[in-house]
Design a protein around this motif. Structure first.
Motif, PDB file in Angstrom:
ATOM      1  N   THR A 100       0.826  -1.205   0.000  1.00  0.00           N
ATOM      2  CA  THR A 100       0.000   0.000   0.000  1.00  0.00           C
ATOM      3  C   THR A 100       0.856   1.249   0.000  1.00  0.00           C
ATOM      4  O   THR A 100       1.775   1.387   0.795  1.00  0.00           O
ATOM      5  CB  THR A 100      -0.913   0.025   1.238  1.00  0.00           C
ATOM      6  OG1 THR A 100      -1.610  -1.221   1.328  1.00  0.00           O
ATOM      7  CG2 THR A 100      -1.919   1.151   1.158  1.00  0.00           C
ATOM      8  N   LYS A 157      -0.972   4.411  -0.643  1.00  0.00           N
ATOM      9  CA  LYS A 157      -1.910   5.482  -0.357  1.00  0.00           C
ATOM     10  C   LYS A 157      -3.141   4.877   0.291  1.00  0.00           C
ATOM     11  O   LYS A 157      -3.598   3.815  -0.121  1.00  0.00           O
ATOM     12  CB  LYS A 157      -2.309   6.204  -1.646  1.00  0.00           C
ATOM     13  CG  LYS A 157      -3.229   7.381  -1.432  1.00  0.00           C
ATOM     14  CD  LYS A 157      -3.551   8.077  -2.737  1.00  0.00           C
ATOM     15  CE  LYS A 157      -4.476   9.258  -2.486  1.00  0.00           C
ATOM     16  NZ  LYS A 157      -4.870   9.899  -3.742  1.00  0.00           N
ATOM     17  N   GLU A 168      -7.020   5.939   2.398  1.00  0.00           N
ATOM     18  CA  GLU A 168      -7.988   6.953   2.830  1.00  0.00           C
ATOM     19  C   GLU A 168      -9.221   6.264   3.388  1.00  0.00           C
ATOM     20  O   GLU A 168      -9.821   5.413   2.735  1.00  0.00           O
ATOM     21  CB  GLU A 168      -8.394   7.816   1.642  1.00  0.00           C
ATOM     22  CG  GLU A 168      -9.410   8.871   1.972  1.00  0.00           C
ATOM     23  CD  GLU A 168      -9.808   9.711   0.771  1.00  0.00           C
ATOM     24  OE1 GLU A 168     -10.906  10.274   0.801  1.00  0.00           O
ATOM     25  OE2 GLU A 168      -9.030   9.782  -0.201  1.00  0.00           O
ATOM     26  N   GLY A 211     -10.416   3.879   0.538  1.00  0.00           N
ATOM     27  CA  GLY A 211      -9.721   4.060  -0.730  1.00  0.00           C
ATOM     28  C   GLY A 211      -8.250   3.707  -0.562  1.00  0.00           C
ATOM     29  O   GLY A 211      -7.619   4.153   0.397  1.00  0.00           O
ATOM     30  N   LEU A 212      -7.717   2.909  -1.468  1.00  0.00           N
ATOM     31  CA  LEU A 212      -6.334   2.454  -1.365  1.00  0.00           C
ATOM     32  C   LEU A 212      -5.662   2.455  -2.729  1.00  0.00           C
ATOM     33  O   LEU A 212      -6.324   2.282  -3.755  1.00  0.00           O
ATOM     34  CB  LEU A 212      -6.286   1.020  -0.813  1.00  0.00           C
ATOM     35  CG  LEU A 212      -6.892   0.807   0.567  1.00  0.00           C
ATOM     36  CD1 LEU A 212      -7.106  -0.670   0.824  1.00  0.00           C
ATOM     37  CD2 LEU A 212      -6.020   1.428   1.633  1.00  0.00           C
ATOM     38  N   GLU A 213      -4.357   2.642  -2.707  1.00  0.00           N
ATOM     39  CA  GLU A 213      -3.563   2.437  -3.913  1.00  0.00           C
ATOM     40  C   GLU A 213      -2.470   1.444  -3.560  1.00  0.00           C
ATOM     41  O   GLU A 213      -1.714   1.644  -2.605  1.00  0.00           O
ATOM     42  CB  GLU A 213      -2.945   3.735  -4.419  1.00  0.00           C
ATOM     43  CG  GLU A 213      -2.196   3.536  -5.719  1.00  0.00           C
ATOM     44  CD  GLU A 213      -1.629   4.820  -6.296  1.00  0.00           C
ATOM     45  OE1 GLU A 213      -0.796   4.721  -7.207  1.00  0.00           O
ATOM     46  OE2 GLU A 213      -2.008   5.908  -5.831  1.00  0.00           O
ATOM     47  N   GLN A 221       1.158  -3.305  -7.568  1.00  0.00           N
ATOM     48  CA  GLN A 221       0.702  -4.626  -7.997  1.00  0.00           C
ATOM     49  C   GLN A 221       1.829  -5.652  -7.920  1.00  0.00           C
ATOM     50  O   GLN A 221       2.995  -5.334  -8.169  1.00  0.00           O
ATOM     51  CB  GLN A 221       0.162  -4.541  -9.429  1.00  0.00           C
ATOM     52  CG  GLN A 221      -0.294  -5.839 -10.042  1.00  0.00           C
ATOM     53  CD  GLN A 221      -1.453  -6.502  -9.351  1.00  0.00           C
ATOM     54  OE1 GLN A 221      -1.319  -6.941  -8.228  1.00  0.00           O
ATOM     55  NE2 GLN A 221      -2.594  -6.586 -10.034  1.00  0.00           N
ATOM     56  N   ASN A 241      -8.841  -4.127 -10.029  1.00  0.00           N
ATOM     57  CA  ASN A 241      -8.274  -3.725 -11.318  1.00  0.00           C
ATOM     58  C   ASN A 241      -6.882  -4.317 -11.450  1.00  0.00           C
ATOM     59  O   ASN A 241      -5.908  -3.663 -11.102  1.00  0.00           O
ATOM     60  CB  ASN A 241      -8.184  -2.195 -11.406  1.00  0.00           C
ATOM     61  CG  ASN A 241      -9.490  -1.528 -11.083  1.00  0.00           C
ATOM     62  OD1 ASN A 241     -10.547  -2.007 -11.459  1.00  0.00           O
ATOM     63  ND2 ASN A 241      -9.435  -0.423 -10.370  1.00  0.00           N
ATOM     64  N   GLU A 274      -3.469  -1.645 -14.482  1.00  0.00           N
ATOM     65  CA  GLU A 274      -3.656  -0.202 -14.622  1.00  0.00           C
ATOM     66  C   GLU A 274      -2.335   0.400 -15.036  1.00  0.00           C
ATOM     67  O   GLU A 274      -1.291  -0.038 -14.567  1.00  0.00           O
ATOM     68  CB  GLU A 274      -4.041   0.449 -13.273  1.00  0.00           C
ATOM     69  CG  GLU A 274      -5.456   0.332 -12.861  1.00  0.00           C
ATOM     70  CD  GLU A 274      -5.723   1.087 -11.564  1.00  0.00           C
ATOM     71  OE1 GLU A 274      -5.026   2.074 -11.251  1.00  0.00           O
ATOM     72  OE2 GLU A 274      -6.636   0.672 -10.847  1.00  0.00           O
ATOM     73  N   SER A 303       0.352  -0.425 -10.670  1.00  0.00           N
ATOM     74  CA  SER A 303      -0.370  -0.099  -9.446  1.00  0.00           C
ATOM     75  C   SER A 303      -1.853  -0.397  -9.629  1.00  0.00           C
ATOM     76  O   SER A 303      -2.333  -0.574 -10.747  1.00  0.00           O
ATOM     77  CB  SER A 303      -0.159   1.366  -9.068  1.00  0.00           C
ATOM     78  OG  SER A 303      -0.688   2.214 -10.068  1.00  0.00           O
ATOM     79  N   SER A 313      -5.636   1.012  -8.028  1.00  0.00           N
ATOM     80  CA  SER A 313      -6.400   1.933  -7.179  1.00  0.00           C
ATOM     81  C   SER A 313      -7.791   1.362  -6.975  1.00  0.00           C
ATOM     82  O   SER A 313      -8.443   0.959  -7.940  1.00  0.00           O
ATOM     83  CB  SER A 313      -6.505   3.308  -7.829  1.00  0.00           C
ATOM     84  OG  SER A 313      -5.229   3.880  -7.974  1.00  0.00           O
ATOM     85  N   GLU A 371     -11.571   1.635  -4.375  1.00  0.00           N
ATOM     86  CA  GLU A 371     -12.357   2.298  -3.340  1.00  0.00           C
ATOM     87  C   GLU A 371     -13.512   1.377  -2.997  1.00  0.00           C
ATOM     88  O   GLU A 371     -14.319   1.036  -3.856  1.00  0.00           O
ATOM     89  CB  GLU A 371     -12.887   3.655  -3.792  1.00  0.00           C
ATOM     90  CG  GLU A 371     -13.578   4.383  -2.665  1.00  0.00           C
ATOM     91  CD  GLU A 371     -13.871   5.833  -2.970  1.00  0.00           C
ATOM     92  OE1 GLU A 371     -14.697   6.410  -2.254  1.00  0.00           O
ATOM     93  OE2 GLU A 371     -13.280   6.379  -3.914  1.00  0.00           O
TER      94      GLU A 371
END
Length: 136
Positions: free
Chosen positions: A22, A24, A26, A57-59, A62, A109, A112, A120, A122, A124
């Motif tokens: 991870t 990012k 939120e 929400g995460l990023e 991969q 996903n 990306e 990566s 992303s 939510e």
């Protein structure tokens, strides 16, 4: 006011520590506002809080190798699983609160990005039920 830089946040989904993937995170929560304005409000709008909702929400970076992020998240698709997020990986405390609850894994996903980008993902996810904040 204290200031903070996020350097070692903790993220767990479905009991899996995903902090190493991870980059990012939120957690957001909100309350619907319900209009209860009447003529007695004298031209001022009055509101009350309605249903609460939230999202995670995460990023992720991969990794499709066996036992890595893609193989952890893919089987969770369509399920409601617990999540835990802290600003730091150290123990839960008044200075390191923990937010937790359940999220619906409603998408993934696996690919990306553009040529030359890091791989990566992303996402939510909507919360299902209460989101709690703990300090111990």
């Amino acid at each position: 006011m204290a200031k903070m830089v996020l350097l070692a946040a903790y993220v767990s989904i479905g009991g899996n520590d995903l902090s190493s993937y991870t980059r990012k995170g939120e957690v957001s929560v909100e309350v619907e506002d319900k209009d209860v304005t009447t003529y007695a409000s004298l031209g001022w709008k009055e509101v009350l809080g309605g249903l609460k909702s939230g999202s995670l929400g995460l990023e992720f970076l991969q990794d499709v190798a066996a036992t890595k992020i893609d193989s952890i998240m893919w089987p969770l698709l369509g399920t409601v699983v617990p999540f835990v997020v802290r600003l730091d990986q150290s123990a839960v405390s008044a200075s390191n609160p923990e937010w937790s609850g359940n999220v619906l894994i409603n998408g993934w996903n696996p690919i990306e990005g553009s040529v030359g980008d890091e791989a990566s993902v992303s996402v939510e996810y909507p919360t299902s039920g209460a989101v709690t904040r703990a300090v111990a």
